[in-house]
Every structure is written in structure tokens, then in C-alpha cells.
Design a protein around this motif. Structure first.
Motif: not given
Length: 906
Positions: A514-528
RNA sequence: GCCGGGAUGGCGGAAUUGGUAGACGCGCUGGACUCAAAAUCCAGUGUCUGUGAGGAUGUGAGGGUUCGAGUCCCUCUCCCGGCACCA
């Protein structure tokens, strides 16, 4: 330890304990398998209602259960914060939507926290905040450039008095809810998501969703509505203005030879053309444009039509067919025109009878005779029919005639086979204030220009006055005046906002980072964390929300948001076998692995007839219901005046029926555990839940018994008994002699406990929590019957009670945690291991089996567990009741169901 | 109208998927404790019939399949959810 159950005290303490430990903070660093448990986020209306309590308790039960089963659980919460109610509240109370929304969120967060939900609040997402909708705008600009988002005109409900677009729910009996003016359809330009481009994938993806209710998948399949048919063109010549063809789509090309007229929508070009020379037709078309756009209204209104006096040519037999304008043909569906086959389509049949149009049979079913006097069920049967009165196609069945007719149409260049979807593109423009601004700039030179990344987000101004007429943003030059990012000239910002379904289509992904400022989601955390392992929400979202979220997941995948290569897509040209490999669930393709749809919360209604027959609804809390000596309701009175009131039906809790029960009042009076236990116990999750105050009392009573029993166990523990005498003294039996019946035999009690646990595990797997709650009750019932007079008794009691607490822990976590610690089972029941069934405890030497005669129960027998079939048959035949019924005769047949019954057929 | 569900005692619901219908809870009835009430505990409780053991009957309505149907098949009734701008 307190002798009495004091929920307020122990719940506050347990919640503080979890808070201090940050017990529900979820991190990726764990060697346990992850479990992402998500309940649909609420609209922040300001007050928790029972539907929320139910939804979030179900989610919390699943989350806590999986934690005890050894999963690394993530359960987030957030706010679906944009939407119409904030604007309505602004109108009613003169509060800005933003301020109203934020204060509602604060109030509801407190209420949710008082329920003791195991939520990681650090992941809270609020959709009306720029840090959230910024990324929605970002995706919009990408999709716009790709052509997935496009602009076209579309019909809306227009209130001519308030000059406002109305939502369907704001149209009541064809009139605007505030102005009372007759609503009309108006065409305005809107942005659309090209969801139809994903129709095939959305359809096929359903086959991978083994964890979804069949019911929901069926509804989505039907909504997408893939059909196989033909597009057919009906030529017309210059005599009607200019030459051309009228294109229709039909799923029944086999009935083409039975077509006797064609019908077009009021907005169809042919209709407008004909209306130019006919004031009567123009008036009829105007009438068709009256009323709202809701499909249910269109489908239930009276079918009306008018002849245009234009004719088109039947593509195969050359007949002249009249062109009608009909109110049931919709411009937005297919081609906005249909061929009418009155003999084989019920709607066309009615229309033809009404306007005396010819009815021509072209399909026959063996053994049935056709009559145009009345519609018969078989007329539309496509499995058993063959063509008649169809020239060269006579006696062909459905497949054969479709192939032959399509081939002939193709030769003439007047048609071909086509698959078609019912699904329409998703219009997302809203002429409202409280929503995510559409990031487009209109430039006279450059056209529609997406807002560049560095200018995002387009922030919605929060200081505003709502008047209820027109779009507020369109009246704010400081918002819409801007410059074109391409040419730098003066330009106008788009003032429409997005459908709130857009925000709810990707929040599940944002929770992963929820704190990602570089995109809709943080890729690694979203994949996790993705996919959501368990999604829980109301059945009313079965189609729209769940379809849009599935669609968005695919859009994000194809945009590379998750940072993994997209999987190969199903395609009709790949062949069935190639597509088979895609039938397995893939987290990049689908967001929700398992889905649980909950039923509504309903409650009884009471009313009195007011002046002019108007009903005055009375809250159930203010009513006393009288019953006869069997408990049947015989009447009800208002407590305030003792006079009688009318008992109404049991309906969805709603303000309009004044039958809502405030969850906060229940929590304040009985505690969150009681509220949670009642909502779990009263019905299985997917059914309606009937609120019942007496049932709440029952749940509370049970928790008091659980506490009292725990107190007794604690007394025995503290007494450290070393002899039978000391056990008897500590447990309060004293010198009273005990007769060990089956229900008080230690081995039988232990067997019962483990049997019930086994059933509870089975029920948990089915997500049937009402019977899990009743399992806990059964265990306590069994333990209470066992006198603690020895070390063995006490060991079984302690084991049984530990199973009871762990079984209850997901449902009533506060009391379970408190007793777990008080009785020294451990510090933290959250991390206790889920109880295991001891199969050895279940073994019995003798079992009871049932004796039936002709399927009717006639008695039962206790037999050795491993008795063979011949023995069982003999035992059954010699049974008194069987002997009596046989009356000396012989049995025709004996059916033995091992371990269950013997049925003697005579 | 179309699509998807549902219907079991006085009430909420259970029945391990075709094998003892009514688990568990509520309500109700009777009893214990109490000066009394509340709370708590014990017993009973589908309906009809019978003093009783028992018998008959019973899962929205009607039909069917089966040794056996709440569960499977056909027809119907009523109720609920969705129908693209409520969320």
C-alpha cells in the motif's frame, strides 16, 4: 481468575495484548506458506451494520483458523471511499463529501477494531486519497494509449429539471427522485473499457476457478453470454432513400425462412430516416426515448412497435419484409436490429399477434402440431426440430440447416457465421464530483490527450459545495482550465469522474504494497501475496464487481504491473487440446483463488397503519411478541404504549423498514465474542441470516458456561489434587456416589470429543461454521457430564477443554485467548497448533445398526463391529419386529449396508 | 421479462452427499433452588392417535425412479439476489 464471565474486560485486554504484540502485522519474511484472506472492503457509510459484522467475522474465522493451521496470514482492510452517498449526505447535511467520508472512516475503523478482527491495519487503503487513485489514473493513461479505453456516445438517465444524469436507483417509477420530472434517455460521450476484447479469456478463465461457487461461475458465464449464430444482411434499394443492407445477428439462422418482418431500435438510422417523413413515427420514437435505461424496466414494459412502411429483401427467398420500430430492440445490443420469426420466438410471436403480422412455421417437431392461435413450448425447440416450409432446407436439423443457410448467405455476400458475446463494453464516465478524475485533457488542436505521468495525480478538489444540479467540477474553472501537454495551448480538463467499480477492481493488489510510490504495486511483494487465497463478500457482487476485478487483473498483467511475463492466452485457433493446459489456475490470470459468497442479514418487521394507509415501521427492539403455550406467535405490542402492532415479514435489514439492529449495541451489551458467535452459529455463511435477540442471549449463555467450566478446571488445577478424594473435593463432587452411565464414562466422553472434532474439521473444510459452533457446544455438553473424580477423568477433561478452546478460538478469539492463558495451556492461542483427532479414541467394539422392513424403521441392534453379512442377516430375521411382520413367510431380499442398517424386503 | 439461488418442527438450522429426518441452539411446558424474582440447573417437546408399550403420518405442492428419497428426475407455486450509473 474471575469467577464470572466479563466480556468487556477480557475483550479490551485481549485486544490490547494483540496490539502490543503487533500480532496481525503480516510480512513476507516467513518460512510458512502464505494465506491472503480478504473480505470485501466496506463503503464508509459511517455506521457498521450487521452485514459487515457477518462478512468480517467469516473472514476473521478463516484467517485465524489458517494461522493455527500453520499459515503466514495476511488480512487487510480498507475503504471503498468514493461514491454517491457522500454527495447525497452533502446535500442533506451541508457537509463536504471528503470531510463526511473521512469522519465516517474514523468511526467505522473504531467499530471494526472493537470486533477484535485480526487485521493488519498498516496496510489500510483509502480509495479517495490521491496516493491510491494516482495509480488508477496512471493505468488509465496507459490503456488509453493502447486503445483499451476509447470514447463513444451512450445513453444515460437524464433529469431535464435538475439537468443531471441520474443513477438507475435515483429513477423511481420513471421519474427523478428529487425533481419528480419524467426521466428521458440522453446520449452523451463517455469513456469505455474494451472489456469485450477479454470476453473469451474471462469466459475460459472461469474453468480454472475450482474454488468458486458453481452458482457464481454460471451467472458470469451467462452474463458474458457467448453465442453461436449468424450475421445476416437484408438488402434494400434506392426506393427507400438510398440502397444498402440492414444487418442483424441471430442465434437461430435455421429459422431464417420463417422470418416475416424485421424490427429496429428507435435510435437505428433506418428508424430516423423513416421518421423524417412521418410525424406519427417520430412521435413514437420520442416515446421510446422516454423512461430510464435499466434493463429490467426495458424487459418488463409492454412491447410496442410501429410500421416504418419501409421494406427490406429477404436474402434467400427475395420476399419483401416490412421494417418495424420496436421498443424492445436495444441499440446497444448486437446490431440494434433483429429479424423476427414469430413462429419460433415467443417475443416475436406476441408482437406479431398484437400487430397482426404474418406467422410462418418453418420448424416442425415430430408428434406436435403447429397452430398460430397460441404459443407452445416446443416452437423454440432447437434440439428436436427440423425445417419445414423452407424450400431446399426442408427436413434438415438445426446443425445441418445452419451450415447450409450460412454457406448460401456467404456465397451471396449477405451473411456468415459469427460468435457473439452478450457482454458489453464497460462505460466508466460519471458526471459526478465524488470520484476519481479521468486523466484526460481536451485540446482543440491535439484532441483527447492523456495527462503525462509527471502531472499525475489529477487531484480532486476537496473544498466544494454540492447543489444537486449538474456536475460540480464542470463549474470550477480552477479545476478544468489547463494547458495541453502536447502543444502547450489552452485546453480543458475532463470533468467526468470514474465509476467507483474501478477503484474496487484493484484494491486487493494494492494491499500487498500500500505504500508503493513507484507503481500500482511493488512487483516482488505483489508476486509474493497474490493471488488472494480466500475472498469473502456478498452474493450481490457475483457478477459486476467480481467480473471487473478479474478483468482488471488481466489488464494489469498485460501492462506488466506484476513484472512477470503474461501466460499464453486461450484462442479459438489454438484448438481444444492446446487450451487444456490453460485450464489450471494461474495467479497472473486470476486474482481470487477461492470465493465465499455470504447471504444477507434479515430481521422481522413490525408496523402500524398510519393515516391514509401509510405504514409506520416499528423497530423490533421496541416490540414485545406474545406467544401461545407452544411458543407460536399470537400477537405483538409496542412496549411504549402496550397497544398491538402488525407482524410483518422477515426482510433484509434496512432503514426503510426500520428493522435494523445496531451491532454496536450488541457489542456493548454482550461483547464482540457473543456477536461473532451468534452470526456464525445462526446460519451457514452462504445462506440468509435471520437476526434473533433470543438467539444472541443463547450465544451469550453458552460463553458464560464455557467460562464457568474453565473456572472449575482452574480450581482443580490450583488444588493440585493427588488422590481421588482430593479430586472429588476440588471438583465439588464430594462424597456423592457416581454411577458411570455411557455419557459419564471417561472413554465414551473422550470418544465423543474426538468424534465431534472430526466432524468439525470436515465442516471447516466445507466452510460451514454454524456446525463448528454447534460442535463446540456438543463438546462442552459432553465434558459437563463427566465427573472429575480421578486423574484419568481430569486428563480427559483438560484435553477436551483444550480442544474446545482451540475450536472456539477463530470464532470467539477473546474468551479463547483469555482462558488458554489462565489455564496454563500456553501464552498465545493464536499460535497454538490446531487439535488433532486421535483415531484410536474413536474405535468401538460394538456398534448400533438399524433394522428396516421395506425401508421402514422397525428397530435397532447392537452388534459386534466386525460381524459378517450372514450373521447380520440372521440377526435381522430373528428380530421380534421382523418376525411379526414376516408372519411366518420368507423375506424376498435382504439389503445390508455395512455399519448402518439392514433392510428386509418382504 | 431474463439469469442465479432458496423452501425441513412454534423459530434459526442439522442430516459426512441415496441409508435411523429434526443434531446444536432458541422458544415453550413441567420441576429444583429462592420469601419472591432474576440467574442457574434437571426433564420433556414434529403432528395425529393411544392410559401405555406402540401405531400412523411427516422435509413448499403434485407426479416419477429405487429395497430405501429432504437428497435423483419431471411439472408447478411462493420467496430472495443480479440485470451493466447503489455499493
Amino acid at each position: 481468575m474471575q469467577p464470572n464471565y466479563q466480556p468487556q474486560k477480557i475483550e479490551a485486554a485481549a485486544q490490547q495484548y494483540w496490539e502490543n504484540k503487533q500480532a496481525f502485522r503480516a510480512t513476507e519474511a516467513s518460512d510458512k506458506p502464505k494465506y491472503y484472506c480478504l473480505s470485501m472492503f466496506p463503503y464508509p457509510s459511517g455506521k457498521l451494520h450487521m452485514g459487515h459484522v457477518r462478512n468480517y467475522t467469516i473472514g476473521d474465522v478463516l484467517a485465524r483458523y489458517h494461522r493455527m493451521k500453520g499459515y503466514n496470514v495476511m488480512q487487510p482492510m480498507g475503504w471503498d471511499a468514493f461514491g454517491l452517498p457522500a454527495e447525497n449526505a452533502a446535500l442533506a447535511n451541508n457537509v463536504p463529501p471528503a470531510a463526511w467520508t473521512y469522519s465516517n472512516i474514523d468511526a467505522m475503523r473504531k467499530q471494526l477494531q472493537s470486533l477484535g478482527l485480526g487485521i493488519d491495519w498498516a496496510r489500510e487503503v483509502t480509495t479517495c486519497k490521491p496516493d491510491y487513485y494516482r495509480w488508477e489514473q496512471w493505468l488509465f493513461t496507459r490503456l488509453f494509449k493502447k486503445g483499451i479505453i476509447y470514447k463513444k456516445t451512450s445513453s444515460v438517465n437524464w433529469d431535464p429539471e435538475d439537468n443531471t444524469v441520474l443513477a438507475n436507483e435515483q429513477v423511481i417509477d420513471g421519474r427523478g427522485w428529487r425533481s419528480g420530472a419524467l426521466v428521458e434517455k440522453r446520449d452523451i460521450p463517455m469513456y469505455f473499457f474494451r472489456i469485450t476484447q477479454y470476453a473469451e479469456e474471462l469466459l475460459q478463465g472461469l474453468d480454472t476457478l475450482d474454488g468458486w461457487p458453481e452458482q457464481v461461475k454460471t451467472m458470469q458465464r451467462n452474463w458474458i453470454g457467448k453465442s453461436y449464430g449468424c450475421e445476416i444482411e437484408f438488402p434494400y434499394d434506392a426506393s427507400i432513400g438510398r440502397a444498402g443492407t440492414l444487418k442483424v445477428y441471430t442465434t437461430r439462422p435455421d429459422t431464417l425462412m420463417g422470418a416475416t418482418y424485421v424490427a429496429v431500435a428507435a435510435e437505428h438510422p433506418l428508424a430516423s430516416q423513416a421518421a423524417a417523413g412521418s410525424p406519427a413515427l417520430a412521435a413514437f420514437i420520442a416515446e421510446c426515448k422516454r423512461g430510464g435505461t435499466a434493463e429490467a424496466d426495458m424487459a418488463t414494459m409492454e412491447k410496442k412497435g410501429m410500421d416504418t412502411s419501409l421494406f427490406v429483401t429477404h436474402p434467400l427467398n427475395g420476399d419483401k419484409l416490412p421494417v418495424w420500430v420496436a421498443n424492445y430492440v436495444l441499440m446497444g445490443y448486437g446490431e440494434g436490429a433483429v429479424m423476427a420469426v414469430p413462429a419460433h420466438d415467443e417475443r416475436d410471436f406476441e408482437f406479431a399477434k398484437k400487430y397482426k403480422l404474418p406467422i410462418r412455421q418453418s420448424i416442425a417437431v415430430e408428434g406436435q402440431s403447429f397452430s398460430d392461435a397460441a404459443w407452445q413450448e416446443w416452437y423454440a425447440n432447437k434440439e428436436r426440430g427440423v425445417c419445414v416450409n423452407s424450400g431446399k432446407y426442408n427436413s434438415l436439423n438445426y446443425e445441418q440447416s445452419v451450415d447450409a443457410i450460412a454457406a448460401d448467405l456467404q456465397v451471396k455476400g449477405l451473411g456468415q457465421k459469427r460468435t457473439q458475446f452478450r457482454l458489453r463494453d464497460w462505460g466508466i464516465s460519471r458526471q459526478r464530483y465524488w470520484g476519481c478524475p479521468i486523466p484526460i485533457i481536451h485540446c482543440a488542436q491535439c484532441g483527447d490527450v492523456p495527462v503525462p505521468d509527471e502531472q499525475l495525480p489529477v487531484v480532486l478538489p476537496e473544498k466544494i459545495t454540492i447543489t444537486g444540479a449538474g456536475s460540480p467540477l464542470a463549474k470550477m474553472p480552477e479545476f478544468y482550465q489547463t494547458t495541453c501537454p502536447q502543444c502547450g495551448g489552452a485546453a480543458k480538463r475532463e470533468t467526468d469522474t470514474m465509476d467507483t467499480f474501478v477503484e474496487s477492481s484493484w484494491y486487493y493488489a494494492r494491499y500487498t504494497s500500500p505504500d508503493c510510490t513507484t507503481g500500482m504495486v511493488d512487483k516482488a511483494r505483489a508476486q509474493h501475496w497474490l493471488p488472494v487465497d480466500q475472498y469473502i463478500g456478498g452474493i450481490e457482487h457475483a457478477i459486476l464487481h467480481l467480473l471487473y476485478a478479474r478483468f482488471f487483473h488481466k489488464l494489469m498483467r498485460d501492462e506488466g504491473v506484476f513484472g512477470a511475463p503474461p501466460s499464453p492466452q486461450p484462442s479459438p485457433t489454438r484448438g481444444e487440446e492446446a487450451n487444456d493446459a490453460l485450464r489450471a489456475f494461474n495467479p497472473l490470470d486470476e486474482p481470487f483463488k477461492n470465493l465465499l459468497t455470504q447471504g444477507m442479514v434479515i430481521a422481522p418487521t413490525f408496523c402500524r397503519e398510519g393515516e391514509g394507509g401509510k405504514k409506520l415501521w416499528i423497530n423490533p427492539a421496541d416490540v414485545d411478541v406474545k406467544t401461545d403455550d407452544r411458543g407460536r406467535p399470537v400477537g405483538a405490542t409496542l412496549r411504549a404504549d402496550g397497544q398491538s402492532v402488525i407482524i410483518g415479514g422477515t426482510e433484509k435489514m434496512a432503514k426503510s423498514k426500520n428493522n435494523g439492529v445496531d451491532p454496536q449495541a450488541i457489542i456493548d451489551q454482550y461483547g464482540a465474542d457473543t456477536a461473532r458467535l451468534f452470526t456464525m452459529f445462526a446460519a451457514p455463511p452462504d445462506q440468509q441470516l435471520e437476526w434473533n435477540d433470543a438467539g444472541v442471549e443463547g450465544a451469550f449463555r453458552f460463553l458464560k458456561r464455557v467460562w464457568a467450566f474453565g473456572y472449575l478446571v482452574k480450581q482443580v488445577i490450583d488444588a493440585k489434587p493427588a488422590s481421588s478424594y482430593e479430586f472429588r473435593k476440588a471438583s465439588g463432587i464430594g462424597e456423592v456416589s457416581i454411577s458411570r452411565s455411557r455419557s459419564s464414562d471417561p472413554k465414551e466422553v473422550r470418544r465423543e470429543v474426538h468424534l465431534v472434532l472430526k466432524q468439525a474439521n470436515f465442516d471447516l473444510a466445507k466452510q460451514q461454521f454454524n456446525t463448528v459452533a454447534s460442535a463446540a457446544m456438543k463438546i462442552l455438553n459432553a465434558l459437563e457430564k463427566l465427573p472429575i473424580a480421578s486423574q484419568e477423568d481430569f486428563a480427559i477433561t483438560k484435553e477436551g477443554y483444550s480442544i474446545l478452546l482451540r475450536l472456539l478460538s477463530p470464532i470467539t478469539p477473546h474468551i479463547a485467548q483469555t482462558l488458554w492463558k489462565e489455564l496454563d495451556y500456553g501464552d498465545d492461542i493464536l499460535n497454538a497448533e490446531w487439535p488433532k483427532v486421535d483415531e484410536a479414541a474413536l474405535v468401538q467394539d460394538e456398534i448400533e445398526i438399524v433394522i428396516q422392513v421395506n425401508g421402514k424403521l422397525r428397530g435397532n441392534l447392537r452388534v459386534a463391529k466386525n460381524a459378517d453379512q450372514a450373521t447380520l442377516e440372521q440377526l435381522a430375521l430373528s428380530h421380534d419386529a421382523v418376525q411379526k411382520l414376516l408372519a411366518g413367510g420368507t423375506a424376498k431380499k435382504i439389503i445390508v449396508v455395512p455399519g448402518r442398517l439392514i433392510n428386509v424386503v418382504i
